[in-house]
Scaffold this motif. Structure first.
Motif, PDB file in Angstrom:
ATOM      1  N   SER A 153     -29.654 -49.205  10.599  1.00 26.51           N
ATOM      2  CA  SER A 153     -29.269 -48.184   9.199  1.00 26.51           C
ATOM      3  C   SER A 153     -30.647 -48.282   8.919  1.00 26.51           C
ATOM      4  O   SER A 153     -31.903 -48.399   8.459  1.00 26.51           O
ATOM      5  CB  SER A 153     -28.271 -48.686   8.318  1.00 26.51           C
ATOM      6  OG  SER A 153     -28.763 -49.955   7.847  1.00 26.51           O
ATOM      7  N   PHE A 154     -30.835 -47.546   7.279  1.00 20.42           N
ATOM      8  CA  PHE A 154     -32.229 -46.847   7.077  1.00 20.42           C
ATOM      9  C   PHE A 154     -32.896 -48.459   6.484  1.00 20.42           C
ATOM     10  O   PHE A 154     -33.511 -48.272   6.020  1.00 20.42           O
ATOM     11  CB  PHE A 154     -31.974 -45.627   5.443  1.00 20.42           C
ATOM     12  CG  PHE A 154     -32.091 -45.637   4.589  1.00 20.42           C
ATOM     13  CD1 PHE A 154     -33.690 -45.095   4.236  1.00 20.42           C
ATOM     14  CD2 PHE A 154     -31.793 -46.670   2.998  1.00 20.42           C
ATOM     15  CE1 PHE A 154     -34.481 -45.670   3.596  1.00 20.42           C
ATOM     16  CE2 PHE A 154     -32.934 -46.594   2.665  1.00 20.42           C
ATOM     17  CZ  PHE A 154     -34.386 -45.866   2.428  1.00 20.42           C
ATOM     18  N   PHE A 155     -31.106 -49.342   5.466  1.00 20.85           N
ATOM     19  CA  PHE A 155     -31.509 -50.463   4.945  1.00 20.85           C
ATOM     20  C   PHE A 155     -32.017 -51.237   5.790  1.00 20.85           C
ATOM     21  O   PHE A 155     -33.185 -52.231   4.962  1.00 20.85           O
ATOM     22  CB  PHE A 155     -30.144 -50.809   3.983  1.00 20.85           C
ATOM     23  CG  PHE A 155     -29.339 -49.530   3.360  1.00 20.85           C
ATOM     24  CD1 PHE A 155     -30.036 -49.319   2.230  1.00 20.85           C
ATOM     25  CD2 PHE A 155     -28.065 -49.029   3.871  1.00 20.85           C
ATOM     26  CE1 PHE A 155     -29.411 -48.724   1.443  1.00 20.85           C
ATOM     27  CE2 PHE A 155     -27.968 -48.316   3.268  1.00 20.85           C
ATOM     28  CZ  PHE A 155     -27.871 -47.521   1.518  1.00 20.85           C
ATOM     29  N   LEU A 156     -31.561 -51.573   6.936  1.00 18.61           N
ATOM     30  CA  LEU A 156     -32.574 -53.011   7.315  1.00 18.61           C
ATOM     31  C   LEU A 156     -32.704 -52.173   8.624  1.00 18.61           C
ATOM     32  O   LEU A 156     -33.373 -53.621   9.273  1.00 18.61           O
ATOM     33  CB  LEU A 156     -30.718 -53.602   8.011  1.00 18.61           C
ATOM     34  CG  LEU A 156     -29.511 -53.924   7.150  1.00 18.61           C
ATOM     35  CD1 LEU A 156     -28.747 -54.749   7.916  1.00 18.61           C
ATOM     36  CD2 LEU A 156     -30.774 -55.725   6.419  1.00 18.61           C
ATOM     37  N   GLY A 157     -32.656 -51.092   9.100  1.00 20.84           N
ATOM     38  CA  GLY A 157     -33.997 -50.813   9.734  1.00 20.84           C
ATOM     39  C   GLY A 157     -35.522 -50.571   9.698  1.00 20.84           C
ATOM     40  O   GLY A 157     -35.959 -50.123  10.453  1.00 20.84           O
ATOM     41  N   GLN A 158     -35.831 -50.874   7.689  1.00 16.40           N
ATOM     42  CA  GLN A 158     -36.948 -50.724   8.152  1.00 16.40           C
ATOM     43  C   GLN A 158     -38.622 -51.935   7.996  1.00 16.40           C
ATOM     44  O   GLN A 158     -37.277 -53.024   7.984  1.00 16.40           O
ATOM     45  CB  GLN A 158     -37.297 -50.534   6.538  1.00 16.40           C
ATOM     46  CG  GLN A 158     -36.278 -49.465   5.810  1.00 16.40           C
ATOM     47  CD  GLN A 158     -35.987 -48.886   3.997  1.00 16.40           C
ATOM     48  OE1 GLN A 158     -37.446 -48.992   4.006  1.00 16.40           O
ATOM     49  NE2 GLN A 158     -35.459 -49.216   3.690  1.00 16.40           N
ATOM     50  N   SER A 159     -39.313 -51.908   8.191  1.00 17.83           N
ATOM     51  CA  SER A 159     -40.347 -52.454   8.087  1.00 17.83           C
ATOM     52  C   SER A 159     -39.810 -53.687   7.149  1.00 17.83           C
ATOM     53  O   SER A 159     -39.202 -53.405   6.220  1.00 17.83           O
ATOM     54  CB  SER A 159     -41.385 -52.296   8.506  1.00 17.83           C
ATOM     55  OG  SER A 159     -41.904 -51.874   7.292  1.00 17.83           O
ATOM     56  N   ASP A 160     -40.256 -54.686   6.821  1.00 13.46           N
ATOM     57  CA  ASP A 160     -40.362 -55.556   6.128  1.00 13.46           C
ATOM     58  C   ASP A 160     -41.420 -55.753   4.644  1.00 13.46           C
ATOM     59  O   ASP A 160     -40.922 -55.057   3.928  1.00 13.46           O
ATOM     60  CB  ASP A 160     -40.868 -57.156   5.948  1.00 13.46           C
ATOM     61  CG  ASP A 160     -39.336 -57.903   6.616  1.00 13.46           C
ATOM     62  OD1 ASP A 160     -38.508 -57.710   7.328  1.00 13.46           O
ATOM     63  OD2 ASP A 160     -39.664 -59.066   7.763  1.00 13.46           O
ATOM     64  N   GLU A 161     -41.822 -54.866   5.043  1.00 10.03           N
ATOM     65  CA  GLU A 161     -43.115 -53.940   3.732  1.00 10.03           C
ATOM     66  C   GLU A 161     -42.014 -52.570   3.329  1.00 10.03           C
ATOM     67  O   GLU A 161     -42.046 -52.325   1.997  1.00 10.03           O
ATOM     68  CB  GLU A 161     -44.454 -53.519   4.737  1.00 10.03           C
ATOM     69  CG  GLU A 161     -45.075 -52.811   3.507  1.00 10.03           C
ATOM     70  CD  GLU A 161     -46.693 -52.673   4.313  1.00 10.03           C
ATOM     71  OE1 GLU A 161     -46.946 -52.117   3.261  1.00 10.03           O
ATOM     72  OE2 GLU A 161     -46.462 -52.815   5.439  1.00 10.03           O
ATOM     73  N   ALA A 162     -41.355 -52.077   3.886  1.00 10.57           N
ATOM     74  CA  ALA A 162     -41.220 -50.988   3.453  1.00 10.57           C
ATOM     75  C   ALA A 162     -40.135 -51.194   2.778  1.00 10.57           C
ATOM     76  O   ALA A 162     -39.439 -50.533   1.681  1.00 10.57           O
ATOM     77  CB  ALA A 162     -40.959 -49.438   4.510  1.00 10.57           C
ATOM     78  N   PHE A 163     -39.080 -52.106   3.276  1.00 17.23           N
ATOM     79  CA  PHE A 163     -37.798 -52.498   2.578  1.00 17.23           C
ATOM     80  C   PHE A 163     -38.386 -53.199   1.104  1.00 17.23           C
ATOM     81  O   PHE A 163     -37.680 -53.083   0.747  1.00 17.23           O
ATOM     82  CB  PHE A 163     -36.915 -53.628   3.377  1.00 17.23           C
ATOM     83  CG  PHE A 163     -36.106 -54.580   3.062  1.00 17.23           C
ATOM     84  CD1 PHE A 163     -35.113 -53.689   3.152  1.00 17.23           C
ATOM     85  CD2 PHE A 163     -35.514 -55.547   1.639  1.00 17.23           C
ATOM     86  CE1 PHE A 163     -33.285 -54.177   2.669  1.00 17.23           C
ATOM     87  CE2 PHE A 163     -34.763 -55.394   1.733  1.00 17.23           C
ATOM     88  CZ  PHE A 163     -33.668 -54.888   1.837  1.00 17.23           C
ATOM     89  N   ALA A 164     -38.999 -53.823   1.433  1.00 17.76           N
ATOM     90  CA  ALA A 164     -39.780 -54.617  -0.147  1.00 17.76           C
ATOM     91  C   ALA A 164     -40.505 -53.444  -0.584  1.00 17.76           C
ATOM     92  O   ALA A 164     -39.913 -53.861  -2.421  1.00 17.76           O
ATOM     93  CB  ALA A 164     -40.839 -54.875   0.014  1.00 17.76           C
ATOM     94  N   TYR A 165     -40.550 -52.115  -0.757  1.00 15.28           N
ATOM     95  CA  TYR A 165     -41.080 -51.164  -1.075  1.00 15.28           C
ATOM     96  C   TYR A 165     -39.739 -50.613  -1.363  1.00 15.28           C
ATOM     97  O   TYR A 165     -39.882 -50.105  -3.136  1.00 15.28           O
ATOM     98  CB  TYR A 165     -41.641 -50.337  -0.843  1.00 15.28           C
ATOM     99  CG  TYR A 165     -42.746 -49.210  -0.844  1.00 15.28           C
ATOM    100  CD1 TYR A 165     -43.730 -48.997  -2.038  1.00 15.28           C
ATOM    101  CD2 TYR A 165     -42.100 -47.444  -1.664  1.00 15.28           C
ATOM    102  CE1 TYR A 165     -43.892 -48.638  -2.773  1.00 15.28           C
ATOM    103  CE2 TYR A 165     -42.623 -46.961  -2.528  1.00 15.28           C
ATOM    104  CZ  TYR A 165     -43.787 -47.163  -3.216  1.00 15.28           C
ATOM    105  OH  TYR A 165     -44.763 -46.063  -3.482  1.00 15.28           O
ATOM    106  N   SER A 166     -38.389 -50.126  -1.166  1.00 16.54           N
ATOM    107  CA  SER A 166     -37.741 -49.555  -1.667  1.00 16.54           C
ATOM    108  C   SER A 166     -36.893 -50.288  -2.141  1.00 16.54           C
ATOM    109  O   SER A 166     -36.081 -50.106  -3.425  1.00 16.54           O
ATOM    110  CB  SER A 166     -36.712 -49.298   0.220  1.00 16.54           C
ATOM    111  OG  SER A 166     -37.549 -48.496   0.655  1.00 16.54           O
ATOM    112  N   PHE A 167     -36.621 -51.713  -1.962  1.00 10.54           N
ATOM    113  CA  PHE A 167     -35.976 -52.446  -2.645  1.00 10.54           C
ATOM    114  C   PHE A 167     -36.039 -54.251  -3.795  1.00 10.54           C
ATOM    115  O   PHE A 167     -35.156 -54.820  -4.242  1.00 10.54           O
ATOM    116  CB  PHE A 167     -34.612 -52.917  -1.414  1.00 10.54           C
ATOM    117  CG  PHE A 167     -33.993 -51.757  -0.477  1.00 10.54           C
ATOM    118  CD1 PHE A 167     -32.885 -51.097  -1.904  1.00 10.54           C
ATOM    119  CD2 PHE A 167     -33.871 -51.600  -0.470  1.00 10.54           C
ATOM    120  CE1 PHE A 167     -32.179 -50.362  -0.823  1.00 10.54           C
ATOM    121  CE2 PHE A 167     -33.615 -50.287   1.073  1.00 10.54           C
ATOM    122  CZ  PHE A 167     -32.730 -49.672   0.513  1.00 10.54           C
ATOM    123  N   GLY A 168     -37.437 -53.801  -3.541  1.00 13.54           N
ATOM    124  CA  GLY A 168     -37.825 -55.013  -4.152  1.00 13.54           C
ATOM    125  C   GLY A 168     -38.412 -54.678  -5.945  1.00 13.54           C
ATOM    126  O   GLY A 168     -38.334 -55.856  -6.611  1.00 13.54           O
TER     127      GLY A 168
END
Length: 259
Positions: free
Chosen positions: A222-237
């Motif tokens: 999914s968009f939520f878990l399929g992102q790289s760690d860096e992108a996830f941090a940018y989106s949800f940090g």
């Protein structure tokens, strides 16, 4: 120590929008309560995912309980309404949907919990429910009224930073990625309207674990878990809020300051 009540529409909404602030509050010794309006009966699930005879609502309740434990909630309550589905769908008008519920009746149910918990802080959604989902809009309406009935002193509207979303899209385009042409005007609120930005980068692993608890709705691709760690941090940090009654302009860094 204070009590934070976080009100959501469906199982999985809680960890996406407020998972970090809840775990942060719990780790700091505050009491955390999660209230969910529906059991997510209309969510989509892959064929064969559920066990034979298993109801999606039962699976989502179990997932919600697991997520609540991960984010540090000491109490989980469901208001007992039915998932309304996306705006304009026939499911909006099905019996006992949250979208068709009396705001006063639903607010009284939530207010009873707020009074019982002597809640210091309540989180709801912004007036468009973040992205226009009927149950999310109803969380705003019901939550705001419940706070009035209960006299809850501090109310925050969880939302998204629309300007940040647009900046991220521009960065992706500049980097050469294929980005869908999506109208973001109905998502979140402009940065100028926000009041509170909570840095939850220390709790990104918690947010991911809570998302994974909702496996029927959030897959690894999914968009939520399929992102790289860096992108996830940018989106949800960072988790974004509008504090009711506060002047616009991001000045606050926590929901429980001074409590």
């Amino acid at each position: 120590m204070a009590t934070l009540v976080s009100f959501h529409a469906h199982p999985d909404d809680e960890c996406i929008l407020c998972g970090g602030v809840m775990r942060k509050a719990a780790d700091e010794g505050h009491r955390v309560v999660v209230v969910v309006a529906t059991r997510g009966e209309v969510g989509e699930v892959p064929d064969g995912f559920l066990d034979v005879g298993e109801l999606l609502s039962d699976r989502r309740v179990r997932e919600m309980r697991a997520s609540a434990e991960i984010v540090g909630a000491q109490r989980l309550e469901f208001l007992g309404y039915v998932d309304s589905g996306m705006m304009g769908e026939p499911t909006n008008d099905a019996p006992n949907t949250f979208w068709t519920a009396s705001v006063e009746e639903a607010a009284a149910r939530l207010a009873a919990i707020l009074v019982e918990e002597s809640a210091d802080v309540l989180t709801v959604y912004d007036d468009n429910g973040g992205y226009g989902h009927p149950d999310h809009i109803q969380v705003h309406r019901v939550g705001m009224r419940a706070a009035e009935l209960a006299g809850t002193p501090r109310v925050y509207q969880a939302t998204m930073n629309r300007d940040l979303m647009n900046r991220r899209r521009e960065m992706a385009v500049e980097a050469g990625f294929q980005v869908p042409d999506v109208d973001t005007s109905g998502f979140g609120k402009p940065e100028a309207e926000l009041t509170t930005a909570v840095d939850v980068t220390a709790y990104l692993d918690v947010k991911k674990a809570a998302m994974r608890a909702h496996a029927s709705q959030i897959s690894e691709q999914s968009f939520f878990l399929g992102q790289s760690d860096e992108a996830f941090a940018y989106s949800f940090g960072t988790e974004w809020f509008i504090r009711v009654g506060a002047e616009p302009g991001v000045a606050e860094k926590d929901l429980l300051t001074g409590l």
